[in-house]
Scaffold this motif. Structure first.
Motif, PDB file in Angstrom:
ATOM      1  N   LYS A   1      -2.656 -10.712  18.089  1.00 55.65           N
ATOM      2  CA  LYS A   1      -3.934 -10.915  17.405  1.00 55.65           C
ATOM      3  C   LYS A   1      -4.625  -9.602  17.069  1.00 55.65           C
ATOM      4  O   LYS A   1      -5.730  -9.601  16.519  1.00 55.65           O
ATOM      5  N   GLU A   2      -3.988  -8.471  17.395  1.00 52.44           N
ATOM      6  CA  GLU A   2      -4.606  -7.169  17.169  1.00 52.44           C
ATOM      7  C   GLU A   2      -4.059  -6.521  15.901  1.00 52.44           C
ATOM      8  O   GLU A   2      -2.872  -6.606  15.608  1.00 52.44           O
ATOM      9  N   SER A   3      -4.943  -5.868  15.163  1.00 55.92           N
ATOM     10  CA  SER A   3      -4.544  -5.116  13.978  1.00 55.92           C
ATOM     11  C   SER A   3      -4.949  -3.666  14.156  1.00 55.92           C
ATOM     12  O   SER A   3      -6.016  -3.366  14.704  1.00 55.92           O
ATOM     13  N   CYS A   4      -4.091  -2.764  13.710  1.00 61.18           N
ATOM     14  CA  CYS A   4      -4.375  -1.338  13.823  1.00 61.18           C
ATOM     15  C   CYS A   4      -3.607  -0.608  12.728  1.00 61.18           C
ATOM     16  O   CYS A   4      -2.826  -1.211  11.988  1.00 61.18           O
ATOM     17  N   HIS A   5      -3.827   0.693  12.628  1.00 60.88           N
ATOM     18  CA  HIS A   5      -3.182   1.504  11.592  1.00 60.88           C
ATOM     19  C   HIS A   5      -2.149   2.431  12.224  1.00 60.88           C
ATOM     20  O   HIS A   5      -2.429   3.119  13.205  1.00 60.88           O
ATOM     21  N   TYR A   6      -0.939   2.436  11.630  1.00 57.72           N
ATOM     22  CA  TYR A   6       0.181   3.193  12.181  1.00 57.72           C
ATOM     23  C   TYR A   6       0.872   3.938  11.041  1.00 57.72           C
ATOM     24  O   TYR A   6       0.917   3.431   9.904  1.00 57.72           O
ATOM     25  N   PRO A   7       1.415   5.138  11.311  1.00 55.60           N
ATOM     26  CA  PRO A   7       2.072   5.898  10.234  1.00 55.60           C
ATOM     27  C   PRO A   7       3.168   5.081   9.543  1.00 55.60           C
ATOM     28  O   PRO A   7       4.068   4.558  10.201  1.00 55.60           O
ATOM     29  N   ARG A   8       3.077   4.989   8.233  1.00 60.18           N
ATOM     30  CA  ARG A   8       4.035   4.181   7.477  1.00 60.18           C
ATOM     31  C   ARG A   8       5.462   4.700   7.637  1.00 60.18           C
ATOM     32  O   ARG A   8       6.421   3.920   7.638  1.00 60.18           O
ATOM     33  N   ILE A   9       5.607   6.009   7.799  1.00 61.98           N
ATOM     34  CA  ILE A   9       6.939   6.596   7.923  1.00 61.98           C
ATOM     35  C   ILE A   9       7.634   6.141   9.198  1.00 61.98           C
ATOM     36  O   ILE A   9       8.864   6.199   9.306  1.00 61.98           O
ATOM     37  N   ASN A  10       6.861   5.667  10.178  1.00 61.49           N
ATOM     38  CA  ASN A  10       7.423   5.216  11.451  1.00 61.49           C
ATOM     39  C   ASN A  10       7.468   3.691  11.563  1.00 61.49           C
ATOM     40  O   ASN A  10       7.408   3.135  12.660  1.00 61.49           O
ATOM     41  N   LEU A  11       7.570   3.040  10.413  1.00 62.76           N
ATOM     42  CA  LEU A  11       7.736   1.591  10.361  1.00 62.76           C
ATOM     43  C   LEU A  11       8.961   1.278   9.515  1.00 62.76           C
ATOM     44  O   LEU A  11       9.132   1.836   8.434  1.00 62.76           O
ATOM     45  N   LYS A  12       9.814   0.404  10.012  1.00 62.02           N
ATOM     46  CA  LYS A  12      11.031   0.038   9.290  1.00 62.02           C
ATOM     47  C   LYS A  12      10.954  -1.436   8.896  1.00 62.02           C
ATOM     48  O   LYS A  12      11.208  -2.318   9.716  1.00 62.02           O
TER      49      LYS A  12
ATOM     50  N   SER B   1       0.836  -1.196   0.000  1.00 64.58           N
ATOM     51  CA  SER B   1       0.000   0.000   0.000  1.00 64.58           C
ATOM     52  C   SER B   1       0.875   1.252   0.000  1.00 64.58           C
ATOM     53  O   SER B   1       1.980   1.263   0.542  1.00 64.58           O
ATOM     54  N   LYS B   2       0.364   2.316  -0.607  1.00 68.44           N
ATOM     55  CA  LYS B   2       1.093   3.583  -0.638  1.00 68.44           C
ATOM     56  C   LYS B   2       0.414   4.645   0.224  1.00 68.44           C
ATOM     57  O   LYS B   2       0.745   5.825   0.139  1.00 68.44           O
ATOM     58  N   SER B   3      -0.517   4.228   1.061  1.00 65.90           N
ATOM     59  CA  SER B   3      -1.205   5.185   1.924  1.00 65.90           C
ATOM     60  C   SER B   3      -0.270   5.661   3.032  1.00 65.90           C
ATOM     61  O   SER B   3       0.781   5.072   3.282  1.00 65.90           O
ATOM     62  N   GLU B   4      -0.659   6.716   3.710  1.00 67.29           N
ATOM     63  CA  GLU B   4       0.181   7.297   4.761  1.00 67.29           C
ATOM     64  C   GLU B   4       0.257   6.409   5.995  1.00 67.29           C
ATOM     65  O   GLU B   4       1.212   6.491   6.765  1.00 67.29           O
ATOM     66  N   THR B   5      -0.757   5.594   6.202  1.00 68.63           N
ATOM     67  CA  THR B   5      -0.734   4.657   7.323  1.00 68.63           C
ATOM     68  C   THR B   5      -0.710   3.232   6.797  1.00 68.63           C
ATOM     69  O   THR B   5      -1.137   2.956   5.674  1.00 68.63           O
ATOM     70  N   SER B   6      -0.206   2.347   7.609  1.00 69.95           N
ATOM     71  CA  SER B   6      -0.133   0.940   7.234  1.00 69.95           C
ATOM     72  C   SER B   6      -0.871   0.110   8.272  1.00 69.95           C
ATOM     73  O   SER B   6      -0.829   0.410   9.472  1.00 69.95           O
ATOM     74  N   LYS B   7      -1.544  -0.914   7.813  1.00 75.60           N
ATOM     75  CA  LYS B   7      -2.221  -1.824   8.723  1.00 75.60           C
ATOM     76  C   LYS B   7      -1.204  -2.820   9.249  1.00 75.60           C
ATOM     77  O   LYS B   7      -0.566  -3.538   8.478  1.00 75.60           O
ATOM     78  N   ILE B   8      -1.037  -2.841  10.554  1.00 76.68           N
ATOM     79  CA  ILE B   8      -0.047  -3.724  11.160  1.00 76.68           C
ATOM     80  C   ILE B   8      -0.736  -4.687  12.114  1.00 76.68           C
ATOM     81  O   ILE B   8      -1.810  -4.404  12.643  1.00 76.68           O
ATOM     82  N   ARG B   9      -0.096  -5.824  12.310  1.00 75.03           N
ATOM     83  CA  ARG B   9      -0.627  -6.831  13.231  1.00 75.03           C
ATOM     84  C   ARG B   9       0.398  -7.115  14.308  1.00 75.03           C
ATOM     85  O   ARG B   9       1.560  -7.398  14.032  1.00 75.03           O
ATOM     86  N   ARG B  10      -0.061  -7.015  15.547  1.00 76.89           N
ATOM     87  CA  ARG B  10       0.758  -7.345  16.708  1.00 76.89           C
ATOM     88  C   ARG B  10      -0.012  -8.370  17.518  1.00 76.89           C
ATOM     89  O   ARG B  10      -1.075  -8.070  18.036  1.00 76.89           O
TER      90      ARG B  10
END
Length: 387
Positions: A86-97, A75-84
């Motif tokens: 069993k929980e999924s949430c949206h976090y700024p893509r720029i703050n994911l490595k 995805s090229k959106s500003e946030t990314s869907k992440i899974r930790r």
């Protein structure tokens, strides 16, 4: 997804069928591809950073260094869907490595013998016979991580030259592998050459079974060698050793009862006896105070940023969990973490008081601590492993 766009050849069919083929290819790729792991970036925030639930005002807190899986890596959106978990949430893509790994590599599938060397290899016969008579001295709890030999087959990439301290080219290997050698200390290239990091971007070749320890002709051996800070070890026992320094304590025989009590079956079919040699060290930025690094040969190092199968080792399989970067709750940069001052460490890490520091592993992961003991002979001399 871009891969399929480049490979897609327009067909003389309706656009609806073409779109269907594109979506089917993308879906198939997503289902069959290995998960993409990422490291959460959240500096200067001991309370963590918010990861929002979709279509809700609230979310959960995630912390710097946590390992998450990207559910929408293309995805090229500003946030990314992440899974930790069993929980999924949206976090700024720029703050994911995102962090890569060789998904087909299996560190436990090796022909190398990882059985602990017998104690007879390390102790003089007299010490071996009187081991039960020696006076044990507790060093308190130590908190483990794992380290291993880097293997180029696990870190392929563009080949670059490797140089000796004198500037001579001594081989060629992938840049990512040599970076791992700098981190782990030693590694084995695809052509069989064994590299040891010599500092300042230089390397040395060696011909040992596993590798060198912290000097004085000590070698490292899997499931026997521990890396510690000798400076901090001297602070703990210096009153019993005149002018204590590394040369006087390297090779110290140590015992961790938790390892023995776990009855960890090793490659030779025997249970680990809990004895180790303190004959290696690590970066003072990470191996300090009550931190210990356990050498596991070429088995997995317990990294949270890849599937469990790639991180396995015999201790980890038995429930000896290592510290993770997220066990420190405050970072001033990606790698610069905050360590609680010694005078602020909780007396009871399982129940710290309000005035005690709770920002590092002592309060965040107290269950990972293991009591370590060393031994003194009746004449007061320290029991050490032989080279």
């Amino acid at each position: 997804m871009l891969f399929f766009l480049k490979k897609l050849v327009p067909l003389p069919l309706g656009s609806g069928i073409l779109l269907y083929l594109l979506l089917f290819s993308t879906s198939l790729f997503s289902q069959n591809s290995p998960p993409v792991y990422a490291k959460v970036l959240c500096v200067n925030s001991p309370e963590g950073c918010e990861c929002k639930f979709p279509e809700k005002e609230h979310g959960i807190r995630v912390f710097h260094g946590e390992a998450v899986i990207l559910e929408d890596p293309f995805s090229k959106s500003e946030t990314s869907k992440i899974r930790r978990s069993k929980e999924s949430c949206h976090y700024p893509r720029i703050n994911l490595k995102p962090l890569g790994y060789q998904h087909a590599f299996r560190p436990m599938q090796t022909s190398l013998d990882h059985s602990p060397k017998p104690l007879e290899r390390f102790l003089f016969q007299e010490d071996l016979e009187r081991l039960s008579e020696f006076q044990p001295t507790s060093l308190g709890s130590y908190y483990p991580t794992y380290y291993h030999l880097a293997l180029e087959e696990a870190f392929p990439g563009t080949e670059v030259p490797a140089y000796s301290p004198s500037g001579k080219e001594i081989g060629r290997a992938s840049a990512t592998f040599l970076e791992q050698v700098r981190w782990e200390g030693s590694g084995i290239a695809k052509d069989g050459k064994k590299y040891h990091f010599a500092g300042e971007g230089k390397y040395e070749l060696y011909d040992l079974e596993w590798g060198w320890g912290a000097g004085y002709n000590y070698q490292v051996f899997p499931y026997r060698t521990l890396a510690v800070s000798f400076k901090d070890l001297c602070e703990k026992i210096g009153s019993r050793i005149s002018s204590c320094n590394k040369s006087k304590v390297i090779g110290t025989l140590a015992f961790i009862s938790k390892i023995k009590e776990k009855k960890i079956k090793m490659q030779n079919g025997k249970y680990h006896d809990g004895y180790f040699c303190l004959n290696d060290t690590g970066s003072p930025l990470y191996i300090r105070d009550d931190r210990v690094d356990m050498f596991v040969g070429v088995h997995g190092g317990g990294s949270p940023y890849q599937p469990q199968e790639l991180s396995r080792n015999l201790f980890l399989d038995a429930g000896i969990n290592p510290l993770y970067p997220s066990d420190w709750k405050l970072y001033s940069s990606e790698k610069e973490r905050f360590w609680c001052p010694k005078e602020k460490l909780p007396r009871n890490p399982f129940s710290p008081s309000e005035s005690e520091c709770k920002l590092d592993y002592h309060a965040q992961a107290p269950e990972k601590g293991m009591e370590m003991k060393i031994f003194f002979r009746k004449d007061g001399s320290l029991v050490r492993c032989r080279t």
